[in-house]
Scaffold this motif. Structure first.
Motif, PDB file in Angstrom:
ATOM      1  N   PRO A 109     -40.376  -7.699 -29.098  1.00  0.00           N
ATOM      2  CA  PRO A 109     -40.281  -7.123 -27.529  1.00  0.00           C
ATOM      3  C   PRO A 109     -41.769  -6.684 -27.165  1.00  0.00           C
ATOM      4  O   PRO A 109     -43.533  -6.797 -27.579  1.00  0.00           O
ATOM      5  N   PRO A 110     -42.573  -7.349 -25.753  1.00  0.00           N
ATOM      6  CA  PRO A 110     -43.607  -7.571 -25.765  1.00  0.00           C
ATOM      7  C   PRO A 110     -44.375  -6.219 -24.859  1.00  0.00           C
ATOM      8  O   PRO A 110     -43.617  -4.983 -24.316  1.00  0.00           O
ATOM      9  N   SER A 111     -45.424  -5.427 -25.493  1.00  0.00           N
ATOM     10  CA  SER A 111     -46.330  -4.060 -24.928  1.00  0.00           C
ATOM     11  C   SER A 111     -46.533  -4.354 -23.567  1.00  0.00           C
ATOM     12  O   SER A 111     -47.066  -3.620 -22.384  1.00  0.00           O
ATOM     13  N   ARG A 112     -47.313  -5.356 -23.099  1.00  0.00           N
ATOM     14  CA  ARG A 112     -46.939  -5.835 -21.555  1.00  0.00           C
ATOM     15  C   ARG A 112     -46.182  -6.946 -20.748  1.00  0.00           C
ATOM     16  O   ARG A 112     -45.360  -7.765 -21.597  1.00  0.00           O
ATOM     17  N   GLU A 113     -45.995  -7.388 -19.829  1.00  0.00           N
ATOM     18  CA  GLU A 113     -45.684  -8.250 -19.256  1.00  0.00           C
ATOM     19  C   GLU A 113     -46.064 -10.140 -20.311  1.00  0.00           C
ATOM     20  O   GLU A 113     -47.653  -9.873 -19.384  1.00  0.00           O
ATOM     21  N   ASN A 114     -45.801 -10.497 -20.389  1.00  0.00           N
ATOM     22  CA  ASN A 114     -45.994 -12.007 -21.007  1.00  0.00           C
ATOM     23  C   ASN A 114     -46.739 -12.585 -19.419  1.00  0.00           C
ATOM     24  O   ASN A 114     -45.428 -12.892 -18.450  1.00  0.00           O
ATOM     25  N   ILE A 115     -47.547 -13.423 -20.255  1.00  0.00           N
ATOM     26  CA  ILE A 115     -48.001 -14.074 -19.392  1.00  0.00           C
ATOM     27  C   ILE A 115     -47.693 -16.023 -19.340  1.00  0.00           C
ATOM     28  O   ILE A 115     -47.807 -16.266 -20.193  1.00  0.00           O
ATOM     29  N   CYS A 116     -47.758 -17.011 -17.567  1.00  0.00           N
ATOM     30  CA  CYS A 116     -47.269 -18.196 -18.127  1.00  0.00           C
ATOM     31  C   CYS A 116     -47.967 -18.792 -17.469  1.00  0.00           C
ATOM     32  O   CYS A 116     -48.390 -18.551 -16.179  1.00  0.00           O
ATOM     33  N   LEU A 117     -48.396 -19.864 -18.131  1.00  0.00           N
ATOM     34  CA  LEU A 117     -48.880 -20.218 -17.670  1.00  0.00           C
ATOM     35  C   LEU A 117     -49.084 -22.236 -17.051  1.00  0.00           C
ATOM     36  O   LEU A 117     -48.515 -22.626 -18.441  1.00  0.00           O
ATOM     37  N   ASP A 118     -49.275 -22.778 -15.669  1.00  0.00           N
ATOM     38  CA  ASP A 118     -48.760 -24.164 -16.343  1.00  0.00           C
ATOM     39  C   ASP A 118     -50.385 -24.966 -16.158  1.00  0.00           C
ATOM     40  O   ASP A 118     -50.382 -24.780 -14.967  1.00  0.00           O
TER      41      ASP A 118
END
Length: 281
Positions: A109-118
């Motif tokens: 589980p992530p400790s912060r919001e995951n970053i997604c990139l195009d």
């Protein structure tokens, strides 16, 4: 194949039909074309027109094709030689696919919001290779495609390499931490290689490569007339990278053509419609 070439040349010199000279003239005109679509069309017409003529001469020569096929295979490594597909006049093609993708694993589980990139929105490219092909605009790229093509001179070679980089910076685009990167990529591949010769050697090759997949085609014409190979394919990759290995997510294209004595050879390598997403997890 020197003995075959010598006998073929002797028989052609004794032929008074004028077809051999016409073939040479048309091959010379083909060499002057740089547009891949026109090259494809002219190559097809040329081979359809002159193959019956050369088949008649070939039949009279009674060539031990199995023996020569084995000699040609022996030039390559055993694994590559076994991929050779022979056609008329000992012309041949090779097609290879290599996959080495690592499968994604479940992440904690992530400790912060995951970053997604195009990635296509920030990708950049470059074209390197033979100066004449670069000035002839044989290579091009954009955020979501890269294309290279090559054509051989009468005796010589030319090649182009294309590279599409993700331009991700760590720290910067992503934080420098222990989170893994999940790469999801889908893209269309088009590879073409055509080799046509006159008592010499013509060859053409094309490939595309990522960190996990390689698609490759080769066409060789060691004596007369020619052969072509085309590959169309949609490829999907799904793999995990450490942030320190972000440079391993890339696209490469290659097109090359080589002629010894008189030949006309060309190739095309294209990666189109790239959908390239990288997300932390």
């Amino acid at each position: 194949v020197k003995p075959i070439n010598e006998e073929f040349e002797k028989r052609l010199s004794e032929d008074n039909s004028g077809l051999y000279k016409a073939y040479r003239d048309e091959l010379d005109q083909l060499n002057k074309i740089s547009d891949p679509k026109k090259k494809r069309s002219q190559s097809t017409q040329l081979l359809e027109k002159y193959t019956p003529y050369f088949k008649e001469i070939w039949a009279k020569m009674d060539v031990d094709e199995k023996s020569y096929q084995q000699k040609i295979k022996n030039i390559f490594t055993e694994s590559t030689g076994n991929l050779i597909k022979f056609e008329l006049f000992l012309n041949f093609t090779i097609t290879k696919t290599i996959n080495s993708a690592s499968k994604p694993e479940s992440a904690p589980p992530p400790s912060r919001e995951n970053i997604c990139l195009d990635v296509c929105s920030i990708a950049s490219g470059e074209i390197t290779g033979t100066s004449g092909l670069i000035s002839g605009k044989a290579g091009s790229y954009g955020n979501c495609f890269i294309k290279t093509s090559a054509w051989g001179v009468v005796a010589g070679s030319g090649f182009l390499r294309g590279l599409l980089k993700n331009n991700i910076i760590i720290p910067g685009t992503f934080p420098d931490d222990d989170k893994k990167l999940h790469v999801s990529v889908t893209y269309d591949v088009k590879l073409e290689a055509t080799a046509i010769s006159i008592l010499g050697l013509g060859s053409a090759e094309a490939s595309v490569q990522t960190s996990n997949t390689t698609e490759y085609v080769f066409a060789g014409s060691p004596i007369i007339c020619g052969v072509g190979k085309t590959v169309y394919k949609t490829i999907t990759e799904d793999y995990i990278l450490s942030k320190k290995d972000i440079g391993n997510s890339f696209f490469k294209s290659f097109a090359g053509a080589t002629g010894i004595l008189f030949s006309a050879n060309w190739s095309v390598s294209e990666i189109n419609n790239i959908r390239w997403n990288i997300c932390e997890e």
